[in-house]
Design a protein around this motif. Structure first.
Motif, short mmCIF file in Angstrom:
data_model
loop_
_atom_site.label_atom_id
_atom_site.label_comp_id
_atom_site.label_asym_id
_atom_site.label_seq_id
_atom_site.Cartn_x
_atom_site.Cartn_y
_atom_site.Cartn_z
N VAL A 126 -3.13 19.12 -6.68
CA VAL A 126 -1.80 18.55 -6.77
C VAL A 126 -1.95 17.06 -7.07
N GLN A 127 -1.03 16.55 -7.86
CA GLN A 127 -0.96 15.12 -8.07
C GLN A 127 0.42 14.67 -7.63
N ALA A 128 0.49 13.55 -6.93
CA ALA A 128 1.76 13.04 -6.43
C ALA A 128 1.95 11.59 -6.86
N LEU A 129 3.20 11.20 -6.96
CA LEU A 129 3.57 9.86 -7.38
C LEU A 129 4.59 9.29 -6.40
N ASP A 130 4.34 8.07 -5.93
CA ASP A 130 5.33 7.33 -5.16
C ASP A 130 6.11 6.52 -6.19
N LYS A 131 7.37 6.84 -6.38
CA LYS A 131 8.18 6.21 -7.42
C LYS A 131 8.49 4.75 -7.13
N ILE A 132 8.39 4.34 -5.88
CA ILE A 132 8.68 2.95 -5.51
C ILE A 132 7.49 2.04 -5.81
N THR A 133 6.28 2.48 -5.41
CA THR A 133 5.10 1.64 -5.58
C THR A 133 4.30 1.99 -6.84
N ALA A 134 4.64 3.08 -7.51
CA ALA A 134 3.93 3.59 -8.68
C ALA A 134 2.51 4.05 -8.34
N GLU A 135 2.25 4.28 -7.07
CA GLU A 135 0.94 4.78 -6.65
C GLU A 135 0.85 6.29 -6.91
N THR A 136 -0.24 6.72 -7.53
CA THR A 136 -0.48 8.14 -7.72
C THR A 136 -1.72 8.54 -6.95
N MET A 137 -1.76 9.79 -6.57
CA MET A 137 -2.91 10.30 -5.85
C MET A 137 -3.08 11.77 -6.19
N ARG A 138 -4.32 12.17 -6.43
CA ARG A 138 -4.64 13.57 -6.67
C ARG A 138 -5.38 14.07 -5.45
N PHE A 139 -4.96 15.24 -4.94
CA PHE A 139 -5.57 15.79 -3.73
C PHE A 139 -5.56 17.30 -3.79
N GLU A 140 -6.38 17.91 -2.96
CA GLU A 140 -6.53 19.36 -2.93
C GLU A 140 -5.75 19.94 -1.76
N VAL A 141 -4.98 20.98 -2.05
CA VAL A 141 -4.25 21.72 -1.03
C VAL A 141 -4.77 23.15 -1.10
N ARG A 142 -5.49 23.57 -0.11
CA ARG A 142 -6.11 24.90 -0.13
C ARG A 142 -5.12 25.99 0.25
N VAL A 143 -5.15 27.09 -0.49
CA VAL A 143 -4.30 28.24 -0.18
C VAL A 143 -4.73 28.77 1.19
N GLY A 144 -3.77 28.87 2.08
CA GLY A 144 -4.05 29.36 3.43
C GLY A 144 -4.70 28.32 4.33
N GLY A 145 -4.93 27.13 3.81
CA GLY A 145 -5.55 26.06 4.58
C GLY A 145 -4.52 25.24 5.34
N PRO A 146 -4.99 24.20 5.98
CA PRO A 146 -4.06 23.34 6.73
C PRO A 146 -3.15 22.55 5.78
N PRO A 147 -1.98 22.18 6.25
CA PRO A 147 -1.09 21.35 5.44
C PRO A 147 -1.74 20.01 5.13
N VAL A 148 -1.38 19.44 3.98
CA VAL A 148 -1.93 18.15 3.55
C VAL A 148 -0.78 17.16 3.43
N ARG A 149 -0.96 15.98 4.03
CA ARG A 149 0.07 14.94 4.00
C ARG A 149 -0.19 13.95 2.87
N TYR A 150 0.87 13.63 2.13
CA TYR A 150 0.88 12.51 1.19
C TYR A 150 2.09 11.67 1.56
N LYS A 151 1.84 10.55 2.19
CA LYS A 151 2.89 9.65 2.66
C LYS A 151 3.91 10.42 3.49
N GLY A 152 5.16 10.53 3.05
CA GLY A 152 6.19 11.21 3.83
C GLY A 152 6.35 12.68 3.53
N LEU A 153 5.44 13.26 2.74
CA LEU A 153 5.53 14.68 2.38
C LEU A 153 4.35 15.45 2.96
#
Length: 98
Positions: free
Chosen positions: A1-28
């Motif tokens: 997954v890739q996410a974008l913070d529209k306010i700071t223009a920060e992007t981050m790519r991270f792995e979310v495993r199927v059946g794995g623990p939830p992954v936090r990106y800022k407020g999501l």
């Protein structure tokens, strides 16, 4: 997954495993329920993931209920077809790994 913070223009790519623990990106908070790729003989390669995304701002206790902001299939080849609609964040599927 890739996410974008529209306010700071920060992007981050991270792995979310199927059946794995939830992954936090800022407020999501992201949870993957399924991820599929197209067959090798298909014309267009694509990755398709079923994601649940919840909003839970940082600093709130884990007992504070989060709010669901997205649940459904996301397509890597067409992120705007069924994408996250959020005023601060954007997120899309990049790929699925076996």
């Amino acid at each position: 997954v890739q996410a974008l913070d529209k306010i700071t223009a920060e992007t981050m790519r991270f792995e979310v495993r199927v059946g794995g623990p939830p992954v936090r990106y800022k407020g999501l908070v992201f949870t993957a329920r399924a991820c599929e790729v197209t067959a090798p003989d298909e014309q267009t390669e694509d990755a398709i993931a079923y994601l649940e995304i919840r909003s839970q701002p940082r600093g709130m206790s884990q007992q504070t209920p989060s709010r669901q902001v997205f649940r459904g299939w996301m397509y890597a080849s067409a992120p705007s077809v069924h994408g996250l609609e959020h005023p601060i964040y954007d997120a899309w599927v990049v790929e699925c790994r076996a």
